[in-house]
Scaffold this active site. Structure first.
Site, short mmCIF file in Angstrom:
data_model
loop_
_atom_site.label_atom_id
_atom_site.label_comp_id
_atom_site.label_asym_id
_atom_site.label_seq_id
_atom_site.Cartn_x
_atom_site.Cartn_y
_atom_site.Cartn_z
N CYS A 2 0.82 -1.21 0.00
CA CYS A 2 0.00 0.00 0.00
C CYS A 2 0.86 1.27 0.00
CB CYS A 2 -0.87 0.02 1.24
SG CYS A 2 -1.88 -1.44 1.42
N ARG A 27 5.52 0.11 -5.99
CA ARG A 27 5.47 -0.70 -4.77
C ARG A 27 4.55 -1.90 -4.91
NH1 ARG A 27 7.34 2.26 -0.25
NH2 ARG A 27 6.06 1.00 1.11
N TRP A 74 -2.91 -2.81 -1.53
CA TRP A 74 -2.46 -4.17 -1.83
C TRP A 74 -3.24 -5.05 -0.88
CZ3 TRP A 74 0.42 -8.31 0.32
CH2 TRP A 74 1.04 -9.15 -0.61
N ASN A 100 -2.03 2.15 5.68
CA ASN A 100 -1.08 1.08 5.35
C ASN A 100 -0.87 0.27 6.61
OD1 ASN A 100 -0.80 2.34 2.91
ND2 ASN A 100 1.34 2.95 3.21
N GLY A 101 -0.79 -1.04 6.49
CA GLY A 101 -0.57 -1.89 7.66
C GLY A 101 -1.75 -2.80 7.89
N GLU A 481 20.18 -16.42 -6.13
CA GLU A 481 19.70 -15.09 -6.51
C GLU A 481 19.31 -15.05 -7.99
OE1 GLU A 481 18.53 -12.62 -5.23
OE2 GLU A 481 18.73 -11.03 -6.70
N LYS A 485 15.65 -14.15 -9.51
CA LYS A 485 15.47 -13.08 -10.49
C LYS A 485 14.68 -13.59 -11.68
CE LYS A 485 16.15 -10.46 -8.82
NZ LYS A 485 16.45 -9.90 -7.54
N GLU A 488 10.98 -14.36 -10.73
CA GLU A 488 10.20 -13.16 -10.40
C GLU A 488 9.69 -12.45 -11.64
OE1 GLU A 488 11.45 -10.75 -6.53
OE2 GLU A 488 13.17 -11.12 -7.81
N HIS A 504 22.01 -36.04 -5.42
CA HIS A 504 21.19 -36.48 -4.29
C HIS A 504 19.70 -36.26 -4.57
CE1 HIS A 504 24.78 -37.26 -2.01
NE2 HIS A 504 25.21 -36.06 -2.28
N LYS A 599 7.12 -4.15 -3.95
CA LYS A 599 8.51 -3.75 -3.70
C LYS A 599 8.85 -3.88 -2.21
CE LYS A 599 12.55 -2.06 -4.74
NZ LYS A 599 13.50 -3.06 -5.28
C1 AGP Z 1 13.83 -8.87 -4.78
O1 AGP Z 1 13.97 -9.05 -6.14
C2 AGP Z 1 12.53 -9.24 -4.25
N1 AGP Z 1 11.46 -8.61 -4.89
C3 AGP Z 1 12.36 -9.51 -2.77
O2 AGP Z 1 12.84 -10.81 -2.57
C4 AGP Z 1 13.05 -8.57 -1.76
O3 AGP Z 1 14.42 -8.71 -1.83
C5 AGP Z 1 12.54 -8.90 -0.34
O4 AGP Z 1 11.17 -8.68 -0.27
C6 AGP Z 1 13.26 -8.10 0.73
O5 AGP Z 1 13.10 -6.74 0.56
P1 AGP Z 1 14.01 -5.70 1.33
O6 AGP Z 1 15.40 -5.89 0.84
O7 AGP Z 1 13.44 -4.37 0.99
O8 AGP Z 1 13.92 -6.03 2.79
#
Ligand code: AGP
Length: 604
Positions: A2, A27, A74, A100-101, A481, A485, A488, A504, A599
């Site tokens: 949000c 976001r 959201w 928000n929250g 990572e 990526k 996502e 394994h 985000k």
């Molecule tokens: C990153 O590509 C992601 N969208 C997600 O995993 C992100 O890294 C995670 O939500 C943590 O966010 P932060 O680094 O703002 O704490």
């Protein structure tokens, strides 16, 4: 997640609020809404499921006013819909709230209000706040909000308007950011500086448990229990242009390309050649304390957790302190033993991630020392921790993290070097790492210059429905990572395994339709990695290797420049950001706003 934006001043408010909402789109959200104080009195609200442009299309021609609040939602309580979008108004339409929250005791409060005859218009937790404010008999709006907050349990960043108090907006914060923007006879409020930076760089960030009353030419802050607080405005380091796309087609592309400069920034002013170490001003950890550390535990989520894995191996390798990284979300639920000789490090790009923040709060409650490795200056995690290292990646707008991952790993290298040089790392090794760090920007640039070739390779693999990523020791977090990526933004299923684990179990998946990306640095494990590729090849698997030299077993190799072994993971991750990017582009995905993701994950 949000987003909140609000304005009070002399300008026509609706366009300002819509612009602010657009700046918060990154976001992640599913609906949006706006409410203004109409010129002829009363509140006027418009809401829409979907994007901000759909909200904009619904705004009537006559929607004039100079005070208003707006929101991107959201969904948590109730599906995305017009009704559940914020702002929420009371039955009379005189009070409007954006939030928000999460209100944890919403069902209980709702039941009580319904028993008193209140008819709810939405399924949200937020609407209880609206009715509580509307029913308060207190004289001022500030008091009404304070009364409502007394019975609310949970997290909030809120902005409230009331038709009887058209000259003010009341805002409050508990666990969800609220930033005031101070203009010339006008005030802004937002949950993120991105929404107000094009109008003012003078900001006040509220603390948890703080609220503020905003008027066009004045504001006052106090605690939610009524004690006055002093708010000193700060100047935001970044210009509005840093939040723009800067000629790139997507924020992700812009942020990948910014990495040489970003790395340069995280190093700037920190290297001490005389003692082959680094200065980290905000660490608040003296040499004696540093020597007393027996373990390091790094906590983060998603990409930050992956950066923490590399950070742990750097700290263990350079400072010889046992270190590990764990998802903050898991850590805080397993009743961990909190050890006074352990240094805890919370990692977060946004500095807002709820699971990380909650882990920090739990640790602090138990008396632990917690440092932050954070990008957003002044964010909740940066404020809650005892000290730390800012990552200085600059604003990261794309939902998926790229430059911040790289800078976080560099920041961990600085921390490891600092701890190492206080302990047993030799001058020669300190110098070696510093020289390696200095090479990084140019080496990243060298990789970026090969984007066209990498894009062609990505096209070769874009037809895969599933991909395997493998690496060993330092290469394994790179594989994790890179697979995150890819999934996502391309929505291709991807798995990451230590290459040693293939036999394994995961080897059963290997077939021509499941390509493997192998991280193959020229280090002591080169032959072991080659053997893993052999295993894949023997099952007719296609291989894309990221390596320091052409790999005979691979169908394709992306050759990256060699640095010190400890720093190689930084460089090996970069071409795989481009692979993910170009795969998603080839598949026509919404790269900056992938489906279902936000985000900053400010809820549990
Ligand atoms: C990153 O590509 C992601 N969208 C997600 O995993 C992100 O890294 C995670 O939500 C943590 O966010 P932060 O680094 O703002 O704490």
């Amino acid at each position: 997640m949000c987003g909140i934006v609000g304005y009070i001043g002399k300008r026509d408010v609706a366009p300002l609020l819509l612009e602010g909402l657009q700046r918060l789109e990154y976001r992640g959200y599913d609906s949006a809404g706006v409410v203004i104080s109409g010129r002829s009195g009363g509140l006027k609200a418009v809401k829409a499921k979907g994007r901000v442009r759909e909200l904009e299309a619904r705004i009537p021609k006559r929607f004039a006013g100079t005070t208003g609040i707006a929101h991107t939602r959201w969904a948590t309580h109730g599906a995305p819909s017009d009704e559940n979008a914020h702002p929420h108004l009371d039955t009379e339409g005189r009070v409007a709230v954006v939030h928000n929250g999460i209100v944890d005791n919403a069902s209980e409060l709702r039941a009580k209000l319904e028993a008193d005859g209140v008819v709810f218009a939405s399924e949200t937790d937020t609407e209880v706040i609206t009715h509580l404010v509307a029913r308060s008999q207190a004289e001022s709006l500030e008091e009404k909000v304070r009364e409502a907050l007394k019975v609310i349990e949970g997290t909030y960043g809120i902005a409230v308007m009331h038709a009887d108090f058209p000259d003010r907006i009341v805002v409050a914060r508990n666990g969800s950011p609220v930033v005031l923007g101070i203009g010339e006879k006008e005030m802004f409020v937002a949950s993120d500086v991105a929404a107000l930076i094009s109008h003012t760089r003078q900001v006040v960030t509220l603390d948890d448990g703080e609220m503020a009353t905003l008027k066009a030419d004045d504001f006052r802050t106090c605690t939610t229990s009524g004690t006055r607080t002093t708010a000193t405005p700060e100047t935001v380091e970044w210009e509005a242009a840093s939040y723009d796309m800067g000629g790139h087609d997507t924020y992700m592309h812009k942020e990948i390309c910014e990495q040489p400069d970003a790395v340069d920034r995280v190093l700037r002013g920190r290297i001490d050649d005389k003692f082959s170490t680094v200065h980290l001003g905000g660490l608040n950890l003296d040499a004696r304390e540093a020597r007393g550390i027996r373990r390091v535990k790094i906590l983060g989520c998603g990409t930050s957790y992956h950066a923490g894995l590399i950070g742990a191996s750097l700290i263990e390798g350079l400072a010889r302190i046992p270190a590990d990284s764990e998802p903050a979300s898991e850590f805080r639920y397993r009743n961990p033993v909190v050890d006074p000789d352990t240094l805890y490090v919370a990692v977060s790009q946004s500095g807002e991630t709820y699971d990380v923040l909650a882990a920090v709060q739990e640790l602090k409650r138990k008396g632990a020392r917690v440092l932050g490795v954070v990008n957003v200056v002044g964010s909740a995690i940066a404020r809650e921790t005892d000290g730390g290292v800012y990552v200085h990646a600059g604003p990261e707008v794309c939902v998926v993290s790229t430059k911040c991952f790289t800078n976080t790993v560099v920041a961990f290298t600085l921390l490891a070097l600092h701890l190492g040089r206080i302990r047993d790392l030799s001058v020669a090794d300190g110098k070696r790492i510093i020289e390696g760090l200095r090479k990084l920007p140019a080496q990243i640039q060298e990789i970026l210059a090969r984007e066209e070739d990498i894009a062609k390779l990505a096209a070769e693999y874009a037809d895969a429905t599933s991909m395997m990523f493998i690496g060993r020791v330092r290469g394994y977090p790179v594989a994790l990572e890179a697979s995150l990526k890819l999934k996502e933004i391309s929505y291709i299923h991807a798995e990451a395994y230590p290459a040693s684990e293939l036999k394994h179990g995961p080897l059963a998946l290997i077939e021509p339709a499941m390509p493997t990306v192998a991280i193959v640095p020229d280090d002591s494990l080169l032959e072991k990695n080659r053997a893993a590729m052999e295993e894949v090849k023997a099952r007719s698997g296609r291989i894309l290797a990221v390596a320091h030299q052409e790999q005979a077993k691979a169908d394709h190799t992306i050759v990256v420049p060699k640095n010190e072994d400890e720093l190689d993971p930084i460089l090996m991750g970069i071409p795989l950001q481009l692979v993910a990017y170009h795969t998603a582009l080839a598949l026509g995905r919404d790269i900056d706003k992938p489906r279902n993701l936000a985000k900053s994950v400010t809820v549990e």
